[in-house]
Write a protein that holds these residues in place. Sequence first.
Motif, PDB file in Angstrom:
ATOM      1  N   SER A 243       0.841  -1.208   0.000  1.00 58.03           N
ATOM      2  CA  SER A 243       0.000   0.000   0.000  1.00 58.03           C
ATOM      3  C   SER A 243       0.873   1.254   0.000  1.00 58.03           C
ATOM      4  CB  SER A 243      -1.025  -0.017   1.129  1.00 58.03           C
ATOM      5  OG  SER A 243      -0.382   0.115   2.348  1.00 58.03           O
ATOM      6  N   PHE A 246       1.883   1.644  -3.480  1.00 58.40           N
ATOM      7  CA  PHE A 246       0.725   2.048  -4.262  1.00 58.40           C
ATOM      8  C   PHE A 246       0.436   3.535  -4.061  1.00 58.40           C
ATOM      9  CE2 PHE A 246      -3.899   1.895  -5.307  1.00 58.40           C
ATOM     10  CZ  PHE A 246      -3.741   1.462  -6.614  1.00 58.40           C
ATOM     11  N   GLU A 247       0.625   3.969  -2.834  1.00 56.58           N
ATOM     12  CA  GLU A 247       0.412   5.385  -2.525  1.00 56.58           C
ATOM     13  C   GLU A 247       1.387   6.247  -3.325  1.00 56.58           C
ATOM     14  OE1 GLU A 247       0.350   8.045   1.462  1.00 56.58           O
ATOM     15  OE2 GLU A 247      -0.116   5.932   1.689  1.00 56.58           O
ATOM     16  N   LEU A 250       0.049   6.530  -6.723  1.00 56.81           N
ATOM     17  CA  LEU A 250      -1.082   7.460  -6.802  1.00 56.81           C
ATOM     18  C   LEU A 250      -0.617   8.913  -6.733  1.00 56.81           C
ATOM     19  CD1 LEU A 250      -3.752   5.723  -4.557  1.00 56.81           C
ATOM     20  CD2 LEU A 250      -3.523   5.665  -7.030  1.00 56.81           C
ATOM     21  N   GLN A 252       1.902  10.069  -8.189  1.00 55.12           N
ATOM     22  CA  GLN A 252       2.527  10.497  -9.436  1.00 55.12           C
ATOM     23  C   GLN A 252       1.592  11.411 -10.225  1.00 55.12           C
ATOM     24  OE1 GLN A 252       3.806   7.058 -11.577  1.00 55.12           O
ATOM     25  NE2 GLN A 252       5.376   6.562 -10.073  1.00 55.12           N
ATOM     26  N   ILE A 255      -1.210  10.153 -12.586  1.00 52.22           N
ATOM     27  CA  ILE A 255      -2.390   9.491 -12.024  1.00 52.22           C
ATOM     28  C   ILE A 255      -3.247  10.495 -11.275  1.00 52.22           C
ATOM     29  CG2 ILE A 255      -3.189   7.617 -10.508  1.00 52.22           C
ATOM     30  CD1 ILE A 255      -1.389   6.625 -12.705  1.00 52.22           C
ATOM     31  N   SER A 256      -2.606  11.214 -10.408  1.00 50.89           N
ATOM     32  CA  SER A 256      -3.382  12.058  -9.522  1.00 50.89           C
ATOM     33  C   SER A 256      -3.310  13.518  -9.981  1.00 50.89           C
ATOM     34  CB  SER A 256      -2.815  11.906  -8.114  1.00 50.89           C
ATOM     35  OG  SER A 256      -3.466  12.757  -7.272  1.00 50.89           O
ATOM     36  N   ASN A 259      -5.991  17.652  -6.924  1.00 55.39           N
ATOM     37  CA  ASN A 259      -5.308  17.851  -5.652  1.00 55.39           C
ATOM     38  C   ASN A 259      -5.999  18.940  -4.847  1.00 55.39           C
ATOM     39  OD1 ASN A 259      -3.404  17.503  -3.716  1.00 55.39           O
ATOM     40  ND2 ASN A 259      -1.856  18.776  -4.715  1.00 55.39           N
ATOM     41  N   TYR A 282     -13.659  11.077  -8.260  1.00 56.84           N
ATOM     42  CA  TYR A 282     -13.448   9.638  -8.176  1.00 56.84           C
ATOM     43  C   TYR A 282     -13.450   9.016  -9.569  1.00 56.84           C
ATOM     44  CZ  TYR A 282     -13.945   9.537  -3.105  1.00 56.84           C
ATOM     45  OH  TYR A 282     -13.747   9.705  -1.772  1.00 56.84           O
ATOM     46  N   SER A 285     -10.240   9.729 -11.358  1.00 61.77           N
ATOM     47  CA  SER A 285      -9.082   9.000 -10.808  1.00 61.77           C
ATOM     48  C   SER A 285      -9.151   7.520 -11.164  1.00 61.77           C
ATOM     49  CB  SER A 285      -9.009   9.168  -9.295  1.00 61.77           C
ATOM     50  OG  SER A 285      -8.914  10.530  -8.983  1.00 61.77           O
ATOM     51  N   LEU A 289      -6.420   5.290 -13.312  1.00 59.59           N
ATOM     52  CA  LEU A 289      -5.863   3.996 -12.872  1.00 59.59           C
ATOM     53  C   LEU A 289      -6.083   2.930 -13.938  1.00 59.59           C
ATOM     54  CD1 LEU A 289      -6.762   3.443  -9.115  1.00 59.59           C
ATOM     55  CD2 LEU A 289      -4.500   3.412 -10.155  1.00 59.59           C
ATOM     56  N   HIS A 300       6.447   0.214 -11.981  1.00 62.36           N
ATOM     57  CA  HIS A 300       6.398   1.007 -10.757  1.00 62.36           C
ATOM     58  C   HIS A 300       6.797   0.163  -9.550  1.00 62.36           C
ATOM     59  CE1 HIS A 300       5.319   3.753  -7.634  1.00 62.36           C
ATOM     60  NE2 HIS A 300       4.636   2.769  -7.061  1.00 62.36           N
TER      61      HIS A 300
END
Length: 404
Positions: A243, A246-247, A250, A252, A255-256, A259, A282, A285, A289, A300
Amino acid sequence: MTTDLNSKFWSNFSKKYWEKKPLALKNIKSPVVAIGEAEIFELLILFSNKCRKMDDPAGFKFYIDGEQISKMDVLQILPISNDKNLLGYHQRMNKMFSDYCLVCDELLQVSTKYKDHILEFTNSLYQHVGFPNQFTEIGLYLGNYKKTPFGVHVDSCGVFSFPIVGQKKFRLWTTEFVNKNPKLDRAFEYSKYKKNSEIVSARVGDMTYWPSTSYHIAESDGQFSATWSLGVWIDKSFQKTFSENFEELLGQESISTINKPMTELKKMPLASGEVLDLPESYSRSIQALKNLTSTELQDHFLKCWMKHLSLEGFKKKIQTDFEKLTLKSKIKLPNLKTKIIWKNSFANKNVIYVAYQGNFLEISKTSGLFNLILDLNKGVICQISHYLKPAELNIFNKSQLRFF
Ligand SMILES: [Fe+2]
């Protein structure tokens, strides 16, 4: 009798003892025991000098009659070269304190000189029980203390101990027993429970092990002893590691993109309580993904894994001074046990991922840097101009990657 810590030993160890039960071995054959009194004293002086220079004893703890003393006081009583050896230091301390304990964590931080010895041990262990998601911590415990200053306790790590001077006796209880007898936790007085304990003891050249579930306390008659301990922390699950990785993914930019501190909504829940929509943030995002390909995901996680693996299970990177390389520089790997690790990217076969001591770099397969890495791993002394063009050297010097 001698026990060779060979692969047969480790295979048996992983089946019967690892995280299962304690073990005490006489006369082990392992490079770990080659780190003796003189070597430890040398490391202690290096570390103490560094602390005095920085005016910060971080890494050292000192206990008198079980009480930890303040940082500034620790600086006053660290080993000095005039002590000549561990016994000299002890004699100086023993005159002042009838019960003292010096703890030094991460002694290897000051020098890579004996890292190989430890690595041979830890790599064999990892080969059989797996690589720690957390790390292995190396501590030195030295003094004439009669009992561990923090009483009977449990840590989230399996511990291997190696006496360097004197002998060491540890009293152990199982977690099940302490759960039924909670007064034992942090106790110094436990005569009532002695019959339920197990003793593991060791002299110089021996080794003890207890699993992370063993409550323990060191006992001594007040004679001087110094002991290495390797604590393999087992308090981080793969789920936690994944996780965290994975965080990072996310976080990067690709992806995100959203903000904002507030999530826009089309409508508040209806009077019936029904929620009408999933906010747009949502959906966007999720789409980002879903747009990731399987190879992008593999890349990654490969990067994260390589950074972690290149730390070799140690807590943090060993700090070394680094000079910028020039075309005239000649370099070689400081030790061949610690290789520069690399792997092709899954998504792009012309890209190579490189990691060393926790630092990471992406290079082109056709660059001279790749040949340099291959030769360094073979033990070749490499003149930089044979491998790198000035532009490539620039990239390397700007990167975090350091080979010595
Ligand atoms: Fe402990």
